[in-house]
Design an enzyme around this catalytic site. Structure first.
Site, PDB file in Angstrom:
ATOM      1  N   GLU A  81       0.863  -1.177   0.000  1.00  0.00           N
ATOM      2  CA  GLU A  81       0.000   0.000   0.000  1.00  0.00           C
ATOM      3  C   GLU A  81       0.895   1.220   0.000  1.00  0.00           C
ATOM      4  O   GLU A  81       1.907   1.263   0.722  1.00  0.00           O
ATOM      5  CB  GLU A  81      -0.907   0.014   1.241  1.00  0.00           C
ATOM      6  CG  GLU A  81      -1.720   1.303   1.399  1.00  0.00           C
ATOM      7  CD  GLU A  81      -2.539   1.326   2.688  1.00  0.00           C
ATOM      8  OE1 GLU A  81      -2.978   0.229   3.115  1.00  0.00           O
ATOM      9  OE2 GLU A  81      -2.725   2.421   3.259  1.00  0.00           O
ATOM     10  N   GLU A 116      -1.836  11.161   3.782  1.00  0.00           N
ATOM     11  CA  GLU A 116      -2.848  10.938   4.813  1.00  0.00           C
ATOM     12  C   GLU A 116      -2.870  12.164   5.721  1.00  0.00           C
ATOM     13  O   GLU A 116      -1.831  12.775   5.998  1.00  0.00           O
ATOM     14  CB  GLU A 116      -2.526   9.695   5.645  1.00  0.00           C
ATOM     15  CG  GLU A 116      -2.815   8.390   4.962  1.00  0.00           C
ATOM     16  CD  GLU A 116      -2.617   7.217   5.906  1.00  0.00           C
ATOM     17  OE1 GLU A 116      -3.611   6.572   6.289  1.00  0.00           O
ATOM     18  OE2 GLU A 116      -1.459   6.947   6.256  1.00  0.00           O
TER      19      GLU A 116
END
Length: 821
Positions: free
Chosen positions: A148, A153
């Site tokens: 991933e 974020e």
């Protein structure tokens, strides 16, 4: 805004093939090969898929992160040139919140290139927006085995920070992740659009925020795990609510919307600015570079007030000497594609001054060693220099069998750990090692909530320092790495843990010293440490065992006040006084005791007093003398040769040392000769062979006689009469407790006598053993489970005197070894 069609995906596939065949030699001006400018009125479903629900249909309720939202198509809107994903407080089935999530799987799948998006993030405590990528085909297995990539974020409760991360490794809970963050100065991400990007090529991923490089991850960073980032990945855009990272939701801040101006994929890389974002006060030789441009590119640089461009103005790379003022390092240039203006905020830290020493090996510790997985010993400084001229340092041999090797200290002196997070205070450590340059040392602060199996609970904060030199002392400053548990109390720190080369199986040796806390000098001038002196008792005083004496000290502070004076006996705290006159009562124990005191001022600076030595003597009338210990060794005879040595200690039956006793005995092993010497005031006689020998030397010594005019020698009371260099006990002997040992087992204890740490080595025992410490009366003081063949015990809390170590394994092999503290 230009509307890119599906033809770009076909072009991308052609370009990817070209790139892989040409060694990834991108042109200076990269071409867009896939994009969405969100210029329509609905989501382009030739490029994106909606994801709906709470994750339960996928078998991961809460989307695998305990998230609270149900994703709905209605929460995803395209209007006025942007994509809008909105989180709302509304109930859908079992979920209390709704939000939106889209992905490009099977419609935009990529391996290598530049991937970027311009995003305006939302305010809203508890929100967790992200721009990220997942493996399309999972060629190496399910998450996280196939990887991933989190391009960005954002935890909305910290509106000035974003993170870039990779996930990889084994299946949960043995999954792995690592990354870095970027913090804005004087602004928050929700206040404007920012460009978040990665550049991805074989074996390396780079993260950018507004053209600033802030993180790089390479194949070797994930070792020993596989690097799964060499297959097709697709995009995801979402706003999660709550969850493991989002935290507690503030309903009053909802609804809240993430806006996306564009998502673009390029066949090449762009220019960017790189350099250090935090420098020390008056830092010199700091390099800042515009990358991915030709060497003759004309770059105009500006630097903060007080800083000087030493060299490189007008070129892509400059060297800067800083003063004491923070500010932007800015670059303006044309990279051949467009005019670029990049600014990197550089924080110039304040100067720091030493306040507290936790552990420096030459003075009493203010922390207590609780546990090591490797072996820690006190040794002479291997190479004194201007950074560390101390006589004694710690030598730590990392256990190559431990992935997370630990040195654990119990601590009670960190009143508020938030000061280390905000950099009002800093941890420093002097290190001397041959471990590879770039090796990290991590310092972890824990509360009592932390257990070996509940990470990250109770882990208040982690700090990192990096080895930059080999085989010379360097003073390392620890910088904040992360806050694993934001709920951990600032005022409840009970452990400090050093992890040398964490997440590795290396066995390097690290000498360390001067594990200190420093305070930021805020401009009010350097603090002058306090002054302290023990005034009573007098040095070398003697008292009867059990006598209560009053220890007194004078302490003063020229530029402030004394907050406390702490008193120590043999390095162990015996009490604190907070007002003049500084004093404490102490009950004298048998044998020698070193008294010290530490004064702390109102700036938390500390000063150690001089040492005062006292002796506790047993009352009563002595009737005989005997041998209490024999320690053998070698002395340098020059040209590679060694003498044999023996130190024999003589005491009376009350335990008091005997001076001027003549000790005569015989060396054996490599040597075969007699020797004689007189004891000193500590009852110790030093004997040495006349002959010398090269190579491996075995030194055995037996006491034949002891002559003392005042008392008779009673050999039946001897603790030991014969000893050898490996501290091997007789293969069949009656110990002080009546047990008989007939097995071939060996116990080695060293150093003997010992001050703080006692090293233990076992031969012939089962793997799992128990080790007990007993006093001279045979009373058990301490028992520890032990895994052979080696380890150590912290004996710093024991009063000086004679002790026994009793070793017993599962097959009832028993050994008893004597040692002196």
């Amino acid at each position: 805004m230009k509307n890119f069609t599906k033809s770009y995906l076909k072009n991308y596939q052609i370009v990817t093939l070209f790139v892989l065949c040409s060694g990834f030699s991108f042109s200076q001006c990269p071409t867009i090969v896939w994009a969405d400018e969100f210029s329509g009125t609905t989501l382009d479903q030739t490029k994106w898929n909606y994801q709906i629900g709470d994750g339960c249909a996928e078998g991961i309720c809460g989307w695998g992160n305990n998230e609270l939202q149900s994703y709905q198509q209605a929460n995803v809107v395209v209007s006025n040139g942007t994509l809008k994903i909105t989180a709302k407080k509304e109930r859908i089935r079992g979920s209390q919140y709704t939000s939106g999530r889209i992905n490009s799987k099977a419609k935009g799948d990529f391996t290598y290139g530049r991937f970027e998006a311009s995003i305006k993030l939302p305010y809203g405590d508890g929100l967790w927006p992200a721009f990220w990528m997942l493996s399309t085909n999972n060629p190496y297995g399910t998450w996280p085995q196939s990887g991933e990539i989190d391009i960005m974020e954002f935890v909305a409760s910290e509106p000035d920070k974003i993170f870039g991360t990779i996930h990889y490794g084994d299946l949960y809970p043995n999954n792995q992740f690592q990354g870095n963050g970027y913090t804005l100065h004087g602004a928050n991400y929700p206040d404007a659009f920012h460009e978040f990007a990665i550049e991805w090529e074989p074996g390396e991923i780079r993260w950018f925020m507004d053209g600033i490089l802030y993180s790089v991850k390479k194949t070797e960073d994930v070792s020993p795990f596989m690097w799964p980032f060499d297959q097709d990945f697709h995009f995801l855009l979402n706003v999660a609510v709550g969850g493991n990272l989002g935290g507690t939701v503030n309903n009053n801040m909802l609804p809240a919307t993430m806006e996306v101006d564009y998502v673009r994929v390029y066949d090449g890389f762009k220019s960017y600015l790189s350099g250090t974002t935090v420098v020390s006060n008056q830092a010199s030789d700091q390099v800042y570079t515009i990358n991915n441009v030709s060497n003759n590119t004309n770059v105009t640089w500006t630097v903060p007030s007080g800083a000087t461009i030493v060299s490189g103005q007008g070129t892509p790379s400059i060297t800067v000497d800083f003063g004491s003022t923070s500010g932007d390092v800015s670059a303006s240039f044309n990279d051949g594609c467009a005019t670029q203006n990049y600014s990197l905020y550089v924080e110039v830290e304040p100067p720091y001054v030493k306040a507290v020493s936790f552990e420096n090996f030459d003075e009493p510790s203010t922390v207590s060693l609780a546990l090591t997985t490797g072996v820690l010993t006190e040794v002479s400084n291997p190479s004194p220099n201007a950074i560390n001229s101390s006589a004694i340092s710690g030598k730590y041999d990392r256990d190559s069998g431990e992935q997370y090797d630990l040195v654990v200290y119990d601590v009670s002196t960190i009143a508020d750990a938030s000061h280390y997070v905000t950099k009002n205070k800093k941890f420093y450590l002097d290190v001397y090692t041959s471990a590879p340059i770039g090796t990290d040392i991590i310092l972890q602060l824990e509360t009592s909530v932390a257990t070996p199996t509940n990470y990250p609970s109770g882990r208040h904060s982690r700090y990192v320092a990096t080895i930059t030199e080999n085989n010379t002392w360097q003073r390392l400053a620890f910088t904040l790495l992360d806050r694993p548990d934001n709920s951990a109390s600032d005022t409840a720190i009970v452990k400090m843990i050093l992890l040398f080369a964490s997440n590795s199986y290396t066995g390097d040796t690290y000498y360390y010293d001067n594990f200190d806390s420093y305070n930021a000098d805020t401009g009010t001038g350097s603090n002058t440490p306090p002054v302290i002196n023990i005034t009573s008792p007098a040095n070398n005083s003697s008292f009867s065992e059990g006598t209560t004496i009053n220890i007194t000290a004078d302490a003063s502070d020229s530029d402030g006040s004394i907050t406390q004076v702490e008193f120590f006996a043999n390095g162990n705290s015996i009490g604190v006084d907070t007002s003049q006159p500084y004093a404490i009562d102490y009950i004298v124990t048998l044998g020698a005791t070193e008294l010290t005191a530490v004064a702390t001022d109102d700036d938390n600076a500390t000063t150690n007093s001089q040492s005062v030595n006292i002796t506790g003597q047993t009352t009563g009338e002595a009737t005989s003398i005997h041998v209490s210990s024999i320690v053998t060794g070698t002395a340098n005879a020059g040209k590679g040769s060694k003498y044999g040595t023996a130190n024999v200690t003589i005491v009376d039956n009350l335990g008091n040392p005997i001076a001027n006793a003549q000790v005569t005995g015989t060396f054996s092993g490599t040597f075969n000769e007699s020797a004689s010497a007189y004891t000193n005031s500590n009852g110790s006689a030093a004997l040495q062979t006349q002959a010398s020998s090269k190579g491996t030397v075995t030194v055995n010594f037996c006491v034949d006689s002891v002559v003392y005019s005042a008392l008779p020698y009673e050999p039946s009371n001897n603790t030991v009469t014969c000893s050898n260099s490996s501290a091997r006990l007789a293969s069949q002997s009656n110990d002080a407790f009546g047990s008989t040992e007939t097995r071939t087992t060996v116990v080695k204890v060293y150093p003997n006598p010992a001050k703080k740490l006692l090293q233990i080595s076992l031969e012939g025992f089962e793997k799992h053993t128990s080790i007990s410490i007993l006093n001279s009366n045979g009373i058990e003081l301490y028992t520890k489970e032990f895994i052979a063949p080696k380890g150590q015990l912290d004996i710093s809390s024991l009063p000086n005197g004679l002790y026994f170590i009793k070793v017993q394994d599962q097959k009832h092999n028993v050994k008893v070894m004597r040692f002196i503290k």
